[in-house]
Motif scaffolding. Structure first.
Motif, mmCIF file in Angstrom:
data_model
loop_
_atom_site.group_PDB
_atom_site.id
_atom_site.type_symbol
_atom_site.label_atom_id
_atom_site.label_comp_id
_atom_site.label_asym_id
_atom_site.label_seq_id
_atom_site.Cartn_x
_atom_site.Cartn_y
_atom_site.Cartn_z
ATOM 1 N N PHE A 138 7.519 -52.800 -3.616
ATOM 2 C CA PHE A 138 8.692 -52.141 -4.191
ATOM 3 C C PHE A 138 8.220 -51.288 -5.358
ATOM 4 C CE2 PHE A 138 8.285 -56.605 -5.337
ATOM 5 C CZ PHE A 138 7.991 -56.523 -6.686
ATOM 6 N N THR A 139 8.991 -50.253 -5.675
ATOM 7 C CA THR A 139 8.601 -49.340 -6.752
ATOM 8 C C THR A 139 9.156 -49.820 -8.081
ATOM 9 O OG1 THR A 139 10.543 -47.907 -6.591
ATOM 10 C CG2 THR A 139 8.704 -47.440 -5.084
ATOM 11 N N ALA A 140 8.567 -49.319 -9.138
ATOM 12 C CA ALA A 140 9.018 -49.680 -10.486
ATOM 13 C C ALA A 140 10.401 -49.119 -10.780
ATOM 14 C CB ALA A 140 8.015 -49.173 -11.518
ATOM 15 N N ASN A 141 10.869 -48.165 -9.944
ATOM 16 C CA ASN A 141 12.179 -47.551 -10.163
ATOM 17 C C ASN A 141 13.326 -48.347 -9.541
ATOM 18 O OD1 ASN A 141 11.070 -45.322 -11.538
ATOM 19 N ND2 ASN A 141 10.582 -44.309 -9.600
ATOM 20 N N TYR A 142 12.980 -49.402 -8.775
ATOM 21 C CA TYR A 142 14.049 -50.161 -8.120
ATOM 22 C C TYR A 142 14.960 -50.807 -9.156
ATOM 23 C CZ TYR A 142 16.656 -53.614 -5.586
ATOM 24 O OH TYR A 142 17.685 -54.362 -5.083
ATOM 25 N N ARG A 143 16.282 -50.611 -8.966
ATOM 26 C CA ARG A 143 17.271 -51.188 -9.883
ATOM 27 C C ARG A 143 17.915 -52.421 -9.253
ATOM 28 N NH1 ARG A 143 18.300 -48.280 -14.316
ATOM 29 N NH2 ARG A 143 17.434 -46.158 -14.368
ATOM 30 N N PHE A 144 17.966 -53.479 -10.018
ATOM 31 C CA PHE A 144 18.489 -54.739 -9.508
ATOM 32 C C PHE A 144 20.002 -54.693 -9.337
ATOM 33 C CE2 PHE A 144 14.557 -56.148 -11.694
ATOM 34 C CZ PHE A 144 13.912 -56.688 -10.581
ATOM 35 N N ALA A 145 20.465 -55.282 -8.241
ATOM 36 C CA ALA A 145 21.894 -55.390 -7.974
ATOM 37 C C ALA A 145 22.321 -56.847 -8.070
ATOM 38 C CB ALA A 145 22.205 -54.831 -6.582
ATOM 39 N N GLN A 146 23.606 -57.071 -8.295
ATOM 40 C CA GLN A 146 24.138 -58.432 -8.359
ATOM 41 C C GLN A 146 23.822 -59.151 -7.049
ATOM 42 O OE1 GLN A 146 25.944 -59.441 -11.241
ATOM 43 N NE2 GLN A 146 25.584 -61.497 -10.431
ATOM 44 N N GLY A 147 23.289 -60.366 -7.150
ATOM 45 C CA GLY A 147 22.979 -61.139 -5.953
ATOM 46 C C GLY A 147 21.554 -61.001 -5.479
ATOM 47 N N ASN A 148 20.794 -60.058 -6.046
ATOM 48 C CA ASN A 148 19.374 -59.972 -5.718
ATOM 49 C C ASN A 148 18.676 -61.266 -6.143
ATOM 50 O OD1 ASN A 148 18.590 -56.437 -6.392
ATOM 51 N ND2 ASN A 148 19.657 -57.395 -4.697
ATOM 52 N N THR A 149 17.608 -61.596 -5.428
ATOM 53 C CA THR A 149 16.771 -62.728 -5.810
ATOM 54 C C THR A 149 15.365 -62.220 -6.049
ATOM 55 O OG1 THR A 149 18.061 -64.314 -4.508
ATOM 56 C CG2 THR A 149 15.818 -64.949 -5.066
#
Length: 223
Positions: free
Chosen positions: A193-204
């Motif tokens: 995954f890239t450093a730009n990935y933004r976390f969403a609610q429910g991600n683990t």
């Protein structure tokens, strides 16, 4: 039994709840397992999972050799409740030259004796209590694996101020001394995954690092 690569062959001695569960888990993962117990009913139960399940009344060196236990790469001695038999059997398995010997212990003294003999010690009941306790303390903790030197691998549900932020923004390696090694989202697990990935609610996320530093990250994530 045909000769096999020892690294692919596992032995389980004692078919109580712990030993039986271990046989099933290994077999379901496609591993060959030699399982022994003195109770014929318990042996019959695991024959659905392995062709090499044997009733052994006397755990002597000769009896262990007859089952092929010396051909295993790893043997787990699951008879911790009977301390004398646990110690004797562990000694015999080590004497057979099995590379990796794990033994179930029911107390610290019992475990210390097994360690001095050269076995890796497991405390199933204590480990489970710690695991449940951690889940109660950290409501977002799904699972963890304790490694050596205070290092852990944990799966954590994302929440708090982490939601909507990118991996780069968080920079947990610099801020906490831990590393994110996997992201679970939309039913799949990504390890690239890239450093730009933004976390969403429910991600683990799965993180690795010193336990106290992961603790701090989890606590501050919810602040």
């Amino acid at each position: 039994m045909k000769k096999q690569d020892p690294s692919t062959l596992y032995g389980v001695i004692g078919l109580g709840r712990f030993g039986t569960a271990l046989v099933k888990t290994l077999a379901e993962a496609g591993k060959e397992v030699i399982a022994i117990d003195k109770n014929e009913e318990k042996v019959r139960e695991v024959r659905a999972y392995t062709d090499y399940a044997f009733v052994v009344d006397n755990l002597s060196e000769t009896a262990l050799k007859e089952t092929g236990m010396q051909n295993c790469g790893t043997v787990t001695v699951c008879i911790g409740e009977h301390v004398d038999m646990s110690i004797l059997t562990t000694m015999l398995v080590i004497k057979l030259g099995v590379p990796n010997v794990l033994s179930k212990a029911t107390s610290e003294v019992h475990g210390e004796v097994l360690k001095r003999m050269g076995a890796t010690v497991v405390y199933p009941e204590a480990d489970m209590a710690v695991r449940i306790g951690r889940r109660l303390i950290f409501g977002n903790l799904l699972d963890y694996v304790a490694l050596a030197d205070g290092v852990e691998v944990r799966r954590i549900v994302v929440g708090g101020h982490v939601v909507g932020r990118s991996i780069q923004d968080l920079d947990v390696r610099k801020a906490y001394g831990i590393n994110i090694i996997a992201v679970e989202r939309e039913g799949r697990t990504d390890v690239e995954f890239t450093a730009n990935y933004r976390f969403a609610q429910g991600n683990t996320i799965t993180v690795v690092g010193k336990a106290d530093k992961i603790d701090r990250f989890e606590q501050e994530m919810q602040d």
